[in-house]
Design a protein around this motif. Structure first.
Motif, mmCIF file in Angstrom:
data_model
loop_
_atom_site.group_PDB
_atom_site.id
_atom_site.type_symbol
_atom_site.label_atom_id
_atom_site.label_comp_id
_atom_site.label_asym_id
_atom_site.label_seq_id
_atom_site.Cartn_x
_atom_site.Cartn_y
_atom_site.Cartn_z
ATOM 1 N N ALA A 64 8.505 -3.125 -5.480
ATOM 2 C CA ALA A 64 8.530 -2.723 -6.683
ATOM 3 C C ALA A 64 8.473 -3.608 -7.939
ATOM 4 O O ALA A 64 9.356 -4.619 -7.647
ATOM 5 N N LEU A 65 7.979 -3.434 -8.909
ATOM 6 C CA LEU A 65 7.928 -4.038 -10.287
ATOM 7 C C LEU A 65 8.132 -3.369 -11.369
ATOM 8 O O LEU A 65 7.666 -2.315 -11.444
ATOM 9 N N ALA A 66 9.152 -3.929 -12.327
ATOM 10 C CA ALA A 66 9.362 -3.075 -13.483
ATOM 11 C C ALA A 66 9.511 -3.860 -14.434
ATOM 12 O O ALA A 66 9.990 -4.931 -14.451
ATOM 13 N N ASP A 67 9.341 -3.387 -15.830
ATOM 14 C CA ASP A 67 9.737 -4.140 -17.125
ATOM 15 C C ASP A 67 10.316 -3.063 -18.011
ATOM 16 O O ASP A 67 9.930 -2.069 -18.252
ATOM 17 N N ASP A 68 11.091 -3.894 -18.658
ATOM 18 C CA ASP A 68 11.625 -3.119 -19.919
ATOM 19 C C ASP A 68 11.549 -4.005 -20.964
ATOM 20 O O ASP A 68 11.937 -5.259 -21.131
ATOM 21 N N SER A 69 11.234 -3.294 -22.062
ATOM 22 C CA SER A 69 10.970 -4.296 -23.352
ATOM 23 C C SER A 69 11.056 -3.560 -24.627
ATOM 24 O O SER A 69 11.341 -2.548 -24.495
ATOM 25 N N GLY A 70 11.333 -4.294 -25.681
ATOM 26 C CA GLY A 70 11.611 -3.932 -27.058
ATOM 27 C C GLY A 70 11.429 -4.728 -27.935
ATOM 28 O O GLY A 70 11.349 -6.067 -27.838
ATOM 29 N N CYS A 119 11.292 -9.080 -23.362
ATOM 30 C CA CYS A 119 10.836 -8.385 -22.075
ATOM 31 C C CYS A 119 11.445 -8.976 -21.126
ATOM 32 O O CYS A 119 11.568 -10.073 -20.838
ATOM 33 N N ALA A 120 12.034 -7.972 -20.052
ATOM 34 C CA ALA A 120 12.611 -8.268 -18.867
ATOM 35 C C ALA A 120 11.508 -7.692 -17.627
ATOM 36 O O ALA A 120 11.501 -6.618 -17.794
ATOM 37 N N ILE A 135 12.769 -12.022 -14.661
ATOM 38 C CA ILE A 135 12.196 -12.845 -15.734
ATOM 39 C C ILE A 135 12.435 -12.437 -17.140
ATOM 40 O O ILE A 135 12.048 -11.130 -17.094
ATOM 41 N N GLN A 136 12.973 -13.111 -17.928
ATOM 42 C CA GLN A 136 12.907 -12.780 -19.336
ATOM 43 C C GLN A 136 12.134 -13.500 -20.259
ATOM 44 O O GLN A 136 12.178 -14.883 -20.134
ATOM 45 N N GLN A 137 11.578 -13.095 -21.210
ATOM 46 C CA GLN A 137 10.853 -13.858 -22.187
ATOM 47 C C GLN A 137 10.775 -13.160 -23.522
ATOM 48 O O GLN A 137 10.944 -11.853 -23.529
ATOM 49 N N SER A 138 10.723 -13.916 -24.644
ATOM 50 C CA SER A 138 10.736 -13.403 -25.943
ATOM 51 C C SER A 138 9.663 -13.741 -26.701
ATOM 52 O O SER A 138 9.045 -14.907 -26.364
ATOM 53 N N TRP A 139 9.471 -13.484 -27.826
ATOM 54 C CA TRP A 139 8.223 -13.756 -28.771
ATOM 55 C C TRP A 139 8.660 -13.397 -30.205
ATOM 56 O O TRP A 139 9.242 -12.281 -30.804
ATOM 57 N N GLU A 140 8.936 -14.532 -30.983
ATOM 58 C CA GLU A 140 9.704 -14.810 -32.142
ATOM 59 C C GLU A 140 8.702 -14.253 -33.453
ATOM 60 O O GLU A 140 7.492 -14.551 -33.317
ATOM 61 N N LYS A 178 -1.725 -13.845 -24.300
ATOM 62 C CA LYS A 178 -1.306 -15.152 -23.759
ATOM 63 C C LYS A 178 -0.059 -15.453 -24.570
ATOM 64 O O LYS A 178 0.694 -16.243 -23.948
ATOM 65 N N ILE A 179 0.326 -15.111 -25.683
ATOM 66 C CA ILE A 179 1.591 -15.399 -26.461
ATOM 67 C C ILE A 179 2.676 -14.590 -26.457
ATOM 68 O O ILE A 179 3.754 -14.964 -26.825
ATOM 69 N N SER A 180 2.365 -13.308 -26.040
ATOM 70 C CA SER A 180 3.370 -12.220 -26.166
ATOM 71 C C SER A 180 4.414 -12.286 -25.232
ATOM 72 O O SER A 180 4.490 -12.805 -24.180
ATOM 73 N N HIS A 181 5.674 -11.593 -25.499
ATOM 74 C CA HIS A 181 6.599 -11.622 -24.519
ATOM 75 C C HIS A 181 6.211 -11.014 -23.238
ATOM 76 O O HIS A 181 6.639 -11.630 -22.065
ATOM 77 N N ARG A 182 5.363 -10.057 -23.136
ATOM 78 C CA ARG A 182 4.991 -9.356 -21.781
ATOM 79 C C ARG A 182 4.094 -10.457 -21.035
ATOM 80 O O ARG A 182 4.142 -10.682 -19.689
ATOM 81 N N GLY A 183 3.292 -11.086 -21.840
ATOM 82 C CA GLY A 183 2.057 -11.851 -21.406
ATOM 83 C C GLY A 183 2.973 -13.192 -20.915
ATOM 84 O O GLY A 183 2.583 -13.601 -19.779
ATOM 85 N N LYS A 184 3.793 -13.727 -21.586
ATOM 86 C CA LYS A 184 4.560 -14.886 -21.128
ATOM 87 C C LYS A 184 5.394 -14.372 -19.592
ATOM 88 O O LYS A 184 5.426 -15.239 -18.765
ATOM 89 N N ALA A 185 6.108 -13.366 -19.695
ATOM 90 C CA ALA A 185 6.894 -12.894 -18.439
ATOM 91 C C ALA A 185 6.060 -12.726 -17.324
ATOM 92 O O ALA A 185 6.410 -13.315 -16.119
#
Length: 196
Positions: A64-70, A119-120, A135-140, A178-185
Motif C-alpha cells: 500500500a501507498l498513502a500520502d498525507d499533505s497540506g 507531502c509525506a 518520503i517527505q517533500q516541501s514546496w515553498e 514537476k515542482i510541487s511537493h507531491r510531484g517531488k515526493a
C-alpha cells in the motif's frame, strides 16, 4: 504487473499515481477493494500517511501507498497543517478553508506571509512492515491576500510561487507536477521503488 493499493478514493490522485508508477505497479483505489477508512489520529503528515497505508494493506492484503499533505503557514504557527482539508470544520470545502486562512492572516504583513505545501508519502510492503519507505517533500511559497487562477484545487489559488511569478492555480498541470511537493515526493519514491 504487481498491484498496489493507494489509500485514496480521489480519482485524480489515482490517475496521477498510475501515470508515475507505470511499469512498476498497477495502482488500485480503496473503492476497488471496499477498504474502509480509519480515523487519521496522527499528529504529523507521516503518522497519518502511515495509518492510512497500514490500514489499506491490512484490509486488501496488498502493498500500500498513502500520502498525507497540506499547507503549513509560518504566521499561523504551522496551521492548517494536518488539518488543511478540514481547516474550516467542513472536510474538503476548499472555498471555506481558503477564506478562513485569508481571515486569519488579514493582519499579517507582506514579507511575513511565508508558507509551504508539505507531502509525506509512505509505502508498506505489508500491513506490519517494520521498514516502511517514507518520503517527505516541501514546496515553498507565499500566501496571497486574494485568490488568483483557476487550475488545481485546495489552497492553490492563494499559494504564490515566486520563481514562476504566479500562483499554483495558474500553473499548467505538467509544470505543477514537476515542482510541487507531491510531484517531488512521487519522483523520489519512484527512484527508491525502481532500486528494490
Amino acid at each position: 504487473m504487481k498491484k498496489i493499493i493507494l489509500a485514496s478514493n480521489n480519482q485524480g490522485k489515482i490517475k496521477e499515481f498510475n501515470t508515475m508508477l507505470r511499469g512498476i505497479y498497477q495502482v488500485i483505489s480503496m473503492k476497488d477493494k471496499q477498504i474502509k477508512e480509519v480515523p487519521e489520529v496522527g499528529l504529523t503528515f507521516v503518522e497519518n500517511a502511515l495509518i492510512k497505508a497500514r490500514n489499506s494493506s491490512e484490509q486488501s492484503g496488498l502493498p500500500a501507498l498513502a500520502d498525507d499533505s497540506g499547507i503549513v503557514i509560518d504566521a499561523l504557527g504551522g496551521n492548517p497543517g494536518i488539518y488543511s482539508a478540514r481547516y474550516a470544520n467542513c472536510h474538503g470545502d476548499d472555498e471555506a478553508n481558503i477564506q478562513k486562512v485569508l481571515i486569519d492572516m488579514k493582519d499579517v504583513v507582506d514579507g511575513e506571509r511565508t508558507g509551504r505545501f508539505w507531502c509525506a508519502i509512505v509505502f508498506v510492503e505489508y500491513a506490519s512492515d517494520p521498514t516502511p519507505i517514507i518520503i517527505q517533500q516541501s514546496w515553498e511559497g507565499e500566501i496571497l491576500r486574494e485568490k488568483i487562477g483557476n487550475n488545481g484545487f485546495g489552497y492553490d489559488p492563494i499559494f504564490y510561487v515566486p520563481i514562476y511569478n504566479c500562483t499554483s492555480a495558474e500553473l499548467s498541470f505538467v509544470t505543477k507536477n514537476k515542482i510541487s511537493h507531491r510531484g517531488k515526493a512521487l519522483s523520489a519514491l519512484l527512484k527508491v521503488l525502481k532500486k528494490n
